[in-house]
Design a protein around this motif. Sequence first.
Motif, PDB file in Angstrom:
ATOM      1  N   TYR A  31       0.839  -1.203   0.000  1.00  0.00           N
ATOM      2  CA  TYR A  31       0.000   0.000   0.000  1.00  0.00           C
ATOM      3  C   TYR A  31       0.876   1.256   0.000  1.00  0.00           C
ATOM      4  CZ  TYR A  31      -3.620  -3.306   1.470  1.00  0.00           C
ATOM      5  OH  TYR A  31      -4.470  -4.373   1.546  1.00  0.00           O
ATOM      6  N   LEU A  35       0.840   4.310  -2.760  1.00  0.00           N
ATOM      7  CA  LEU A  35       0.605   5.711  -2.407  1.00  0.00           C
ATOM      8  C   LEU A  35       1.818   6.586  -2.737  1.00  0.00           C
ATOM      9  CD1 LEU A  35      -1.397   5.219   0.923  1.00  0.00           C
ATOM     10  CD2 LEU A  35      -2.282   5.786  -1.345  1.00  0.00           C
TER      11      LEU A  35
ATOM     12  N   GLY B  79      -8.329  10.944  -6.300  1.00  0.00           N
ATOM     13  CA  GLY B  79      -8.725  10.186  -5.109  1.00  0.00           C
ATOM     14  C   GLY B  79      -8.787   8.685  -5.339  1.00  0.00           C
ATOM     15  N   PRO B  81      -6.614   6.135  -6.345  1.00  0.00           N
ATOM     16  CA  PRO B  81      -5.683   5.199  -5.698  1.00  0.00           C
ATOM     17  C   PRO B  81      -5.896   5.106  -4.191  1.00  0.00           C
ATOM     18  CG  PRO B  81      -4.532   6.621  -7.245  1.00  0.00           C
ATOM     19  CD  PRO B  81      -5.901   7.194  -7.082  1.00  0.00           C
ATOM     20  N   ILE B  82      -6.280   6.230  -3.563  1.00  0.00           N
ATOM     21  CA  ILE B  82      -6.516   6.209  -2.114  1.00  0.00           C
ATOM     22  C   ILE B  82      -7.727   5.324  -1.811  1.00  0.00           C
ATOM     23  CG2 ILE B  82      -7.111   7.671  -0.120  1.00  0.00           C
ATOM     24  CD1 ILE B  82      -5.714   9.959  -1.816  1.00  0.00           C
ATOM     25  N   VAL B  85      -6.800   1.642  -1.979  1.00  0.00           N
ATOM     26  CA  VAL B  85      -6.085   1.164  -0.778  1.00  0.00           C
ATOM     27  C   VAL B  85      -7.069   0.955   0.374  1.00  0.00           C
ATOM     28  CG1 VAL B  85      -4.392   1.837   0.975  1.00  0.00           C
ATOM     29  CG2 VAL B  85      -3.859   2.145  -1.458  1.00  0.00           C
TER      30      VAL B  85
END
Lengths: 53, 569
Positions: A31, A35, B79, B81-82, B85
């Motif tokens: 992750y 990010l 927003g 990819p966030i 996750v």
Amino acid sequence: MAIPPKPSGNMAENADADERPPILSSWKQIYAIVLILHALIILMFYLFTHAYA
Amino acid sequence: MDFIDWTVMLGTLTAIVAYGVWKTRSVTSVKSYLMGDKDLPWWTIGLSVMATQASAITFLSTPGQAYQSGMDFAQFYIGLPIAMVILCIFVLPIYYRLNIYTAYEYLEGRFDLRTRTLTAILFLIQRGLAAGITIYAPAIILSSILGWPLNNTIFFIGLIVIFYTVFGGTKAVSVTQKQQMIVILTGMFIAAMVVIFKLPPDISFNDALSIAGKSGKLDVISFDFDPSSRYNFWSGILGGTFLFLSYFGTDQSQVQRYLSGKSLSESRLGLLFNGIFKVPMQFLVLFVGILVFVFFQFQQPPIHFNDANLQRFEGTVYEDSLAQLQTQYDLLFEERRSEMQEMLMGIREENPNTIETSKEQLNVLMQREEMLRGQVDSLILHQAPEAQVEDRDYVFITFIMNYLPHGLIGLLLAVIFSAAMSSTSSELNALATTTVIDIYRRSVVKNKSDHHYLNASKGFTLLWGALALFFATTASLFENLIQAVNIIGSLFYGPILGIFAVAFAMKSIGGRAVFLAAGLGEAVVILLFILDKQEVINLEYLWLNPIGCLAVMLFAWLLQPLVGKKVVA
């Protein structure tokens, strides 16, 4: 059809423990890489915008 | 289009469908049909998730958007990819542990049957209408450009999708989407290369970027917090994360894609693949639009990009008026092209005065050009009041048809048809799965054989396909139908998200409270919608999404002490 059981409170943690990622030692690291890559893309967008503004 | 284009387009589409049918010839059980044997690797899941979201309109409209307004639309996806996750950490493990077919099944375990059924029905109404529009919207553009009758184009897209989706179920959807995404990405990359090679010989790639930049088209990111601007970093990171959490976490057309993964790890990697590559893919699609913009600075673009609208003038009293506007437009373009060359000289010589003077002059010329184009729009509306004069969606397809070499025209049309089919197939598959699992097998016809439910799944896929075709072929009879479907979607999407938000985040809330809260939240949304229609308040319908979600959460929290039993989390 069977009624699905109610999820337990710490289900996410249990599932995490069940499955290891195919690369690196933990999902947290994967992750973090996603990010960080995303942050780099945003940085590249910023530099691209300013280079040709 | 000539023989080579037809061969490339039909050959590509046939190969994809034949591959999908061949790969799914052994689908003989409900699990296999609706879950794809749960054997898909992460790269298939990732491409399938991307293909589901990317409809034909994405590839027709997005380059046109960049052509007109620049690249700031890329921030809409910041927003994503966030959200990927967050879903991987909190949502996927729950769905996997429960071994569910649909997202709505989870709601029965968490709350009760009626909450599950209510949410499934809300999804079916919203997505059922949207499936028709997913076919209709690109068909109206493609039929106009290709000169095909609209209904033939609709049936061309619809019947192929229905055939392989009914035949192979979710696995057919996923394996064809993998091929479709490969065709789409290859086609868009080649299109970008061709535009670069089509630029005048004295214009380098760096010159092209400088021209686009000085024309204000390369402002990809803005950190200014401005609520009145539609796209900036903050709206992308806040609103986008919220939007993509709801879309990827609760919409069965997406949930079904990653639930057919071989394991939790494969599904996670598939979603993270989407998280990494979605933003660069959107950048590429927008960038193609920018290159087309630069191309049309040196090659005269049509005065109006939807040629079918201009053909309405032939033999009418407005024909001379159009010819006069065209003459003015030709002269204006020559003036603009020479001014663009001036600015380019300034850029090469790094002369800020020349650049600034040329930019001001170009702004004036572009304003005059916009006025001329506006006059053409008015003429079109005089001639045909029902005509759609917005021609942004026709920019890229006009470039494809007029400037790409034969063979590549066929490939790019295959890209657009592939995109239309990939998103439609996911929708039909999700609609059939929700109908069978959440309604038919759960509440209507229980305890039948696996073979019965397999046939029912195929039957419902066919039924939803037929309904989508019906909506698509009758869409033109209803004014503003697309907008109506979007509004209907917004009426339901907020409360659906609210139910899931309560399920995941408010562990002490029980089924009775959330069911009543969903009803009250829906009532609030409909009330606000009516007040807006009566002009008592002024509220854009997109705001109904967050309001519906927050209303359900608030009502559930307030009602739980009054009507609910304490839920042990």
